[in-house]
Design a protein around this motif. Structure first.
Motif, PDB file in Angstrom:
ATOM      1  N   VAL A  38       0.841  -1.201   0.000  1.00 22.54           N
ATOM      2  CA  VAL A  38       0.000   0.000   0.000  1.00 22.54           C
ATOM      3  C   VAL A  38       0.878   1.253   0.000  1.00 22.54           C
ATOM      4  O   VAL A  38       0.548   2.243  -0.645  1.00 22.54           O
ATOM      5  N   LYS A  39       1.968   1.210   0.687  1.00 15.95           N
ATOM      6  CA  LYS A  39       2.882   2.356   0.781  1.00 15.95           C
ATOM      7  C   LYS A  39       3.293   2.852  -0.600  1.00 15.95           C
ATOM      8  O   LYS A  39       3.485   4.042  -0.809  1.00 15.95           O
ATOM      9  N   THR A  40       3.403   1.954  -1.556  1.00 15.12           N
ATOM     10  CA  THR A  40       3.878   2.317  -2.894  1.00 15.12           C
ATOM     11  C   THR A  40       2.763   2.361  -3.940  1.00 15.12           C
ATOM     12  O   THR A  40       3.047   2.450  -5.131  1.00 15.12           O
ATOM     13  N   TRP A  41       1.510   2.295  -3.524  1.00 11.15           N
ATOM     14  CA  TRP A  41       0.398   2.372  -4.474  1.00 11.15           C
ATOM     15  C   TRP A  41       0.383   3.708  -5.199  1.00 11.15           C
ATOM     16  O   TRP A  41       0.611   4.750  -4.604  1.00 11.15           O
ATOM     17  N   TRP A  42       0.095   3.663  -6.485  1.00  8.48           N
ATOM     18  CA  TRP A  42      -0.095   4.859  -7.303  1.00  8.48           C
ATOM     19  C   TRP A  42      -1.311   4.627  -8.173  1.00  8.48           C
ATOM     20  O   TRP A  42      -1.680   3.494  -8.453  1.00  8.48           O
ATOM     21  N   LEU A  43      -1.908   5.682  -8.629  1.00 13.15           N
ATOM     22  CA  LEU A  43      -3.048   5.586  -9.525  1.00 13.15           C
ATOM     23  C   LEU A  43      -2.622   4.897 -10.815  1.00 13.15           C
ATOM     24  O   LEU A  43      -1.657   5.297 -11.456  1.00 13.15           O
ATOM     25  N   GLU A  44      -3.330   3.834 -11.160  1.00 12.52           N
ATOM     26  CA  GLU A  44      -3.076   3.148 -12.424  1.00 12.52           C
ATOM     27  C   GLU A  44      -4.186   3.515 -13.392  1.00 12.52           C
ATOM     28  O   GLU A  44      -5.366   3.407 -13.066  1.00 12.52           O
ATOM     29  N   THR A  45      -3.796   3.954 -14.564  1.00 10.50           N
ATOM     30  CA  THR A  45      -4.766   4.391 -15.562  1.00 10.50           C
ATOM     31  C   THR A  45      -4.642   3.528 -16.808  1.00 10.50           C
ATOM     32  O   THR A  45      -3.740   3.749 -17.618  1.00 10.50           O
ATOM     33  N   PRO A  46      -5.555   2.564 -16.955  1.00  7.79           N
ATOM     34  CA  PRO A  46      -5.489   1.679 -18.120  1.00  7.79           C
ATOM     35  C   PRO A  46      -5.581   2.421 -19.450  1.00  7.79           C
ATOM     36  O   PRO A  46      -4.950   2.036 -20.413  1.00  7.79           O
ATOM     37  N   ASN A  47      -6.364   3.480 -19.513  1.00  8.24           N
ATOM     38  CA  ASN A  47      -6.525   4.243 -20.750  1.00  8.24           C
ATOM     39  C   ASN A  47      -5.459   5.337 -20.792  1.00  8.24           C
ATOM     40  O   ASN A  47      -5.688   6.466 -20.408  1.00  8.24           O
ATOM     41  N   LYS A  48      -4.277   5.012 -21.265  1.00  7.57           N
ATOM     42  CA  LYS A  48      -3.133   5.942 -21.251  1.00  7.57           C
ATOM     43  C   LYS A  48      -3.315   7.128 -22.204  1.00  7.57           C
ATOM     44  O   LYS A  48      -2.657   8.141 -22.078  1.00  7.57           O
ATOM     45  N   ASP A  49      -4.206   6.991 -23.190  1.00  5.96           N
ATOM     46  CA  ASP A  49      -4.393   8.054 -24.183  1.00  5.96           C
ATOM     47  C   ASP A  49      -5.338   9.159 -23.724  1.00  5.96           C
ATOM     48  O   ASP A  49      -5.440  10.187 -24.381  1.00  5.96           O
ATOM     49  N   PHE A  50      -6.026   8.943 -22.624  1.00  4.76           N
ATOM     50  CA  PHE A  50      -7.007   9.931 -22.164  1.00  4.76           C
ATOM     51  C   PHE A  50      -6.302  11.180 -21.645  1.00  4.76           C
ATOM     52  O   PHE A  50      -5.428  11.100 -20.795  1.00  4.76           O
ATOM     53  N   LYS A  51      -6.691  12.330 -22.162  1.00  2.00           N
ATOM     54  CA  LYS A  51      -6.126  13.617 -21.737  1.00  2.00           C
ATOM     55  C   LYS A  51      -7.273  14.571 -21.436  1.00  2.00           C
ATOM     56  O   LYS A  51      -7.963  15.022 -22.347  1.00  2.00           O
ATOM     57  N   PRO A  52      -7.512  14.893 -20.166  1.00  5.33           N
ATOM     58  CA  PRO A  52      -8.571  15.860 -19.844  1.00  5.33           C
ATOM     59  C   PRO A  52      -8.337  17.180 -20.570  1.00  5.33           C
ATOM     60  O   PRO A  52      -7.201  17.616 -20.753  1.00  5.33           O
ATOM     61  N   LYS A  53      -9.419  17.831 -20.945  1.00  9.74           N
ATOM     62  CA  LYS A  53      -9.317  19.073 -21.712  1.00  9.74           C
ATOM     63  C   LYS A  53      -8.967  20.273 -20.836  1.00  9.74           C
ATOM     64  O   LYS A  53      -8.317  21.197 -21.281  1.00  9.74           O
ATOM     65  N   LEU A  54      -9.420  20.262 -19.612  1.00 16.45           N
ATOM     66  CA  LEU A  54      -9.170  21.391 -18.714  1.00 16.45           C
ATOM     67  C   LEU A  54      -7.848  21.210 -17.986  1.00 16.45           C
ATOM     68  O   LEU A  54      -7.550  20.122 -17.481  1.00 16.45           O
ATOM     69  N   ASN A  55      -7.063  22.275 -17.897  1.00 16.79           N
ATOM     70  CA  ASN A  55      -5.743  22.206 -17.276  1.00 16.79           C
ATOM     71  C   ASN A  55      -5.809  21.707 -15.832  1.00 16.79           C
ATOM     72  O   ASN A  55      -5.024  20.850 -15.433  1.00 16.79           O
ATOM     73  N   TRP A  56      -6.736  22.242 -15.035  1.00 19.26           N
ATOM     74  CA  TRP A  56      -6.800  21.828 -13.630  1.00 19.26           C
ATOM     75  C   TRP A  56      -7.129  20.346 -13.511  1.00 19.26           C
ATOM     76  O   TRP A  56      -6.674  19.674 -12.588  1.00 19.26           O
ATOM     77  N   MET A  57      -7.887  19.802 -14.465  1.00 25.23           N
ATOM     78  CA  MET A  57      -8.201  18.375 -14.427  1.00 25.23           C
ATOM     79  C   MET A  57      -6.983  17.542 -14.834  1.00 25.23           C
ATOM     80  O   MET A  57      -6.773  16.458 -14.296  1.00 25.23           O
ATOM     81  N   ARG A  58      -6.165  18.056 -15.765  1.00 30.26           N
ATOM     82  CA  ARG A  58      -4.925  17.343 -16.126  1.00 30.26           C
ATOM     83  C   ARG A  58      -4.015  17.243 -14.904  1.00 30.26           C
ATOM     84  O   ARG A  58      -3.399  16.212 -14.668  1.00 30.26           O
ATOM     85  N   VAL A  59      -3.931  18.311 -14.128  1.00 30.57           N
ATOM     86  CA  VAL A  59      -3.113  18.302 -12.911  1.00 30.57           C
ATOM     87  C   VAL A  59      -3.715  17.349 -11.880  1.00 30.57           C
ATOM     88  O   VAL A  59      -3.021  16.508 -11.311  1.00 30.57           O
ATOM     89  N   ALA A  60      -5.018  17.451 -11.655  1.00 27.08           N
ATOM     90  CA  ALA A  60      -5.673  16.640 -10.625  1.00 27.08           C
ATOM     91  C   ALA A  60      -5.669  15.151 -10.954  1.00 27.08           C
ATOM     92  O   ALA A  60      -5.605  14.319 -10.047  1.00 27.08           O
ATOM     93  N   LEU A  61      -5.735  14.801 -12.221  1.00 30.31           N
ATOM     94  CA  LEU A  61      -5.808  13.392 -12.616  1.00 30.31           C
ATOM     95  C   LEU A  61      -4.466  12.818 -13.058  1.00 30.31           C
ATOM     96  O   LEU A  61      -4.398  11.673 -13.497  1.00 30.31           O
ATOM     97  N   ASN A  62      -3.412  13.580 -12.909  1.00 32.66           N
ATOM     98  CA  ASN A  62      -2.083  13.091 -13.251  1.00 32.66           C
ATOM     99  C   ASN A  62      -1.669  12.029 -12.225  1.00 32.66           C
ATOM    100  O   ASN A  62      -1.588  12.321 -11.032  1.00 32.66           O
ATOM    101  N   PRO A  63      -1.399  10.801 -12.678  1.00 27.44           N
ATOM    102  CA  PRO A  63      -1.018   9.743 -11.739  1.00 27.44           C
ATOM    103  C   PRO A  63       0.226  10.059 -10.916  1.00 27.44           C
ATOM    104  O   PRO A  63       0.441   9.469  -9.863  1.00 27.44           O
TER     105      PRO A  63
END
Length: 140
Positions: free
Chosen positions: A32-57
């Protein structure tokens, strides 16, 4: 008092330890100490800048300032909101929607809020997503 935790990675625990627990909480699991957000859909890029920052793994903890929006609502005399923050709820809804689109499994999404009223409001707002972990900070 809680001494070991099994749900937060190292970055998240470090903030909790600094703000609340005076550095006394330890990891109960190296995995658990080393868990990071895993995003299966690597091509997804949020359109809004704040969402790109917030959803960056690479950003396990993100603070989003909604004060300017809330001030506008306050200026419109919407003080009846009490312990519900509709702006923050809308932001959470957008993030959860994008996480799901990103390919993140629902079981890997949890939401923590300081107020019971906000938790109830979020449960209603997110019921179509079937999020099963929305807690207040004092609920274990």
């Amino acid at each position: 008092m809680l001494k070991k935790q099994y749900r937060m990675n190292e970055e998240i625990l470090s903030i909790t330890n600094q703000i609340i627990y005076d550095g006394k909480i330890e990891h109960g699991s190296e995995e658990v100490k080393t868990w990071w957000l895993e995003t299966p859909n690597k091509d997804f890029k949020p359109k809004l800048n704040w969402m790109r920052v917030a959803l960056n793994p690479n950003n396990p903890v993100v603070f989003l300032n909604t004060d300017h929006i809330i001030k506008k609502l306050s200026d419109q005399n919407l003080r009846w909101m009490k312990n519900k923050n509709f702006v923050e709820s809308a932001v959470v809804n957008m993030l959860v929607t994008d996480l799901i689109f990103y390919g993140v499994d629902l079981k890997d999404i949890g939401i923590i809020t300081p107020f019971l009223d906000q938790s109830v409001h979020l449960e209603k707002l997110l019921q179509s997503h079937l999020i099963n972990e929305i807690y207040t900070i004092d609920k274990s």
